[in-house]
Design a protein around this motif. Structure first.
Motif, PDB file in Angstrom:
ATOM      1  N   SER A   1       0.767  -1.362   0.189  1.00 27.01           N
ATOM      2  CA  SER A   1       0.196   0.040  -0.029  1.00 27.01           C
ATOM      3  C   SER A   1       0.929   1.210  -0.147  1.00 27.01           C
ATOM      4  O   SER A   1       0.418   2.328  -0.510  1.00 27.01           O
TER       5      SER A   1
ATOM      6  N   SER B   1      -5.754   8.494   0.331  1.00 28.04           N
ATOM      7  CA  SER B   1      -5.618   7.181   0.284  1.00 28.04           C
ATOM      8  C   SER B   1      -4.736   6.747   1.500  1.00 28.04           C
ATOM      9  O   SER B   1      -4.658   5.377   1.699  1.00 28.04           O
TER      10      SER B   1
ATOM     11  N   ILE C   1      -6.396   3.607   3.153  1.00 35.40           N
ATOM     12  CA  ILE C   1      -5.848   2.122   2.877  1.00 35.40           C
ATOM     13  C   ILE C   1      -5.251   1.468   3.922  1.00 35.40           C
ATOM     14  O   ILE C   1      -5.697   0.121   4.245  1.00 35.40           O
TER      15      ILE C   1
ATOM     16  N   THR D   1      -5.497  -2.681   5.651  1.00 34.76           N
ATOM     17  CA  THR D   1      -4.535  -3.843   5.491  1.00 34.76           C
ATOM     18  C   THR D   1      -4.415  -4.592   6.760  1.00 34.76           C
ATOM     19  O   THR D   1      -4.482  -5.715   6.544  1.00 34.76           O
TER      20      THR D   1
END
Lengths: 477, 160
Positions: free
Chosen positions: A360, A378, A381, A385
């Motif tokens: 990522s 972003s 993200i 995970t």
């Protein structure tokens, strides 16, 4: 002597399918032609002629379609199915009943009152065309029974080996549960995103600007509300589609064949020879995993590469995890009983999380650096995970069940899959490790097997060396 | 099952690998020279930059290739027993592939001009789902090998 041994034509309804196939082959050039002609028509004030043009095209296409229909004949001869086709170049295709691997049947709802079905015949032969060996569109339903009977007689196979063949029909509750727990509606979003990617840069920019400018005028709740509403529409749509395609799902076993019937608007009947099965896959998307529900699929060899589903056949839409063993035992008495296990290995989890974080970072870093300030969104993200690594590492397991069977599982985007392999269906086995992993006694397993027309591989990562060795010994025996 | 030791490829395969990477390097140099020449006709800066990039890439790839010739030979081994083939590959990243002879559909023997000078043949083992290549073994041995695999495959099929 089989009835219908003399060559006969298909039912005239087959003309519709012939016409449809022809139009589909030519649809793109036709659209291009129409669009390029429109300005010409506008200029000369001939717009009234457009409907005439469309009718002309239809008439022009009807001619070859009816010729194809007229010259297509089939016959059920004593030893083989014979198909005559071709307008100028006459072709005769003999398909011996012994060579037929499966006979599939589909029925459109509007043909139900006429008792007409479409039959497709698959053989083991490698043909270069995209279609099955033979397709008989619109024939009497009795032809299907005759064909299956002829095939079974040719294989000298008794029709019923067991006194009561195993049988399963889906009930309303299971069908509803299957449709409601399916993540299929999310794939619509993926398709939309892919479509967005195909647009030109300028259109994309315009769309983004429009979205931002209209977003400024609306309040957050309206935006959130409409996003939820759109998702709800997709969700409902997917429920309806799934209910229609799996309506009346029925599975039976007749000798060495499984027969699957399903569908409301388009009723399909698929036949699978047991010896074409390469593995059994127990699939659990996230929601079904939470509810302890399982979908059972077969991975089979198939020649039909028009149909992506041909290599993965669902034989049980949804079943309680606890009932899987009973279900498998009814249809495949020789299978050992299975147990769903979770991998609680801490190291497996850390290694997976590390990989996800590194992966990522490759997306997040450039986005946050070069697209300020929105790129920093972003960073979200990172929050995915952790559950992803945990789900993935819990799902990665491998157990040698018996000298013949191996159960391995992994996950792909929050969908857990358990694969049950017979030893001689594993084409090759690969063990991978690195110098560093080997010091910690860990490695990866890759299995290659047949699926669809070709081969497939599946990897099961970060397993303890002792487990890998056990699998190796199992395979070496 | 009798345990046989893993075998290395013949040492001469290293010469073949060295020549292969030198030939690839030559190709790279020719391409770079070509684009330098194109610069004489039009867009000189563009073609000269391309030429330099090609040259540097060729140099790096060739150096890495040559540096790893010994490594490749040392850690690329195979072994055959009556039941299966085993290919071992790599030291830092290790790969072990097991191919049961019963699963082998066909064997392909190949010999390019470089392999011919050293009297070697490359072997590809094809199963229904994958194919695996052994870079080169002596021609005499590969013929034996082929017969062995064919008879073993036949036996394995007869047993099944």
């Amino acid at each position: 002597m089989t009835p219908n041994a003399t060559p006969q034509r298909l039912n005239p309804f087959a003309l519709i399918s012939e016409f449809y196939h022809l139009i589909r082959e030519w649809v793109i050039p036709l659209i291009v032609l129409l669009i390029s002609l429109i300005p010409v028509f506008m200029k000369h004030h001939l717009t009234a002629l457009i409907p005439v043009l469309i009718i002309a095209v239809i008439v022009i296409f009807l001619v070859p379609a009816s010729l194809r229909y007229w010259y297509f004949k089939f016959a059920l001869e004593p030893a083989s199915l014979v198909i005559y086709s071709g307008i100028f170049n006459h072709q005769i295709n003999h398909i011996p009943y012994q060579r037929i691997q499966s006979v599939n049947q589909t029925q459109w709802a509007f043909l139900k009152p006429f008792h007409l079905v479409t039959i497709s015949v698959e053989t083991a032969g490698h043909s270069d065309t995209d279609r099955p060996e033979a397709v008989l569109s619109a024939v009497k339903a009795s032809i299907y029974d005759q064909l299956v009977a002829a095939q079974q007689q040719a294989m000298s196979q008794p029709t019923d080996t067991t006194p009561t063949p195993p049988n399963y029909t889906i009930n309303r509750r299971d069908l509803r549960e299957f449709a409601m727990t399916s993540p299929a509606f999310l794939s619509v979003l993926v398709v939309l995103l892919a479509g967005f990617g195909k647009l030109s840069e300028r259109t994309k920019q315009q769309l983004i600007n429009w979205a931002f400018s209209s977003a400024k005028q609306l309040n957050v709740f309206v935006i959130l509300g409409s996003a939820i509403a759109i998702l709800a529409v997709f969700y409902l749509g997917s429920i309806i589609t799934l209910i229609l395609t799996y309506y009346g799902f029925n599975l039976t076993r007749q000798g060495d064949h499984l027969i699957i019937r399903r569908g409301w608007f388009k009723e399909r009947q698929t036949e699978i020879a047991i010896d074409r099965i390469q593995a059994i896959r127990l699939k659990q998307p996230l929601v079904r995993h939470w509810l302890h529900l399982v979908t059972v699929q077969l991975i089979v060899i198939s020649n039909d590469h028009q149909d992506d589903d041909a290599a993965n056949v669902i034989i049980m839409p949804v079943i309680k995890q606890a009932a899987v063993n009973d279900f498998l035992a009814t249809f495949f008495p020789q299978l050992p009983s299975l147990q769903f296990t979770r991998n609680h290995d801490r190291r497996n989890f850390w290694l997976n999380w590390r990989n996800y974080l590194l992966g990522s970072a490759l997306v997040i870093l450039p986005l946050t650096l070069f697209w300020r300030p929105w790129g920093s969104l972003s960073l979200a993200i990172l929050f995915i995970t952790l559950p992803m690594a945990s789900f993935h590492s819990h799902a990665t397991t491998a157990q040698v069940l018996t000298p013949r069977y191996l159960l391995v599982s992994n996950s792909d985007w929050f969908t857990r899959s358990d694969y049950l392999f017979q030893r001689h269906h594993v084409q090759t086995l690969q063990l991978r490790t690195s110098l560093w992993l080997q010091k910690r006694h860990y490695g990866h397993l890759t299995l290659q097997f047949r699926a669809g027309q070709h081969g497939k591989k599946k990897a099961f990562n970060y397993l303890p060396a002792a487990q890998l060795q056990a699998i190796r010994t199992w395979y070496d025996r | 099952m009798p345990k046989t030791a893993a075998k290395h490829l013949p040492k001469t395969i290293r010469i073949v690998w060295i020549w292969t990477s030198l030939l690839v390097a030559l190709g790279g140099v020719i391409l770079a020279g070509g684009s330098w020449l194109l610069g004489a006709w039009f867009a000189p800066t563009f073609w000269h930059v391309i030429a330099v990039i090609l040259l540097v890439l060729t140099l790096i790839i060739t150096i890495i290739d040559l540096a790893f010739v010994n490594y490749r030979w040392q850690f690329n081994t195979y072994l055959v027993n009556p039941r299966q083939f085993e290919l071992h590959d790599g030291y830092f990243f290790r790969k072990q592939t097991v191919i049961p002879i019963a699963q082998i559909q066909n064997i392909k023997l190949e010999q390019g001009p470089l392999l011919r000078t050293k009297n070697l043949q490359a072997i590809t083992l094809v199963t229904a789902a994958s194919s695996h290549k052994i870079a080169g073994i002596p021609t005499a041995e590969s013929e034996q090998f082929k017969t062995l695999v064919m008879t073993l495959a036949q036996e394995a099929r007869d047993d099944a």
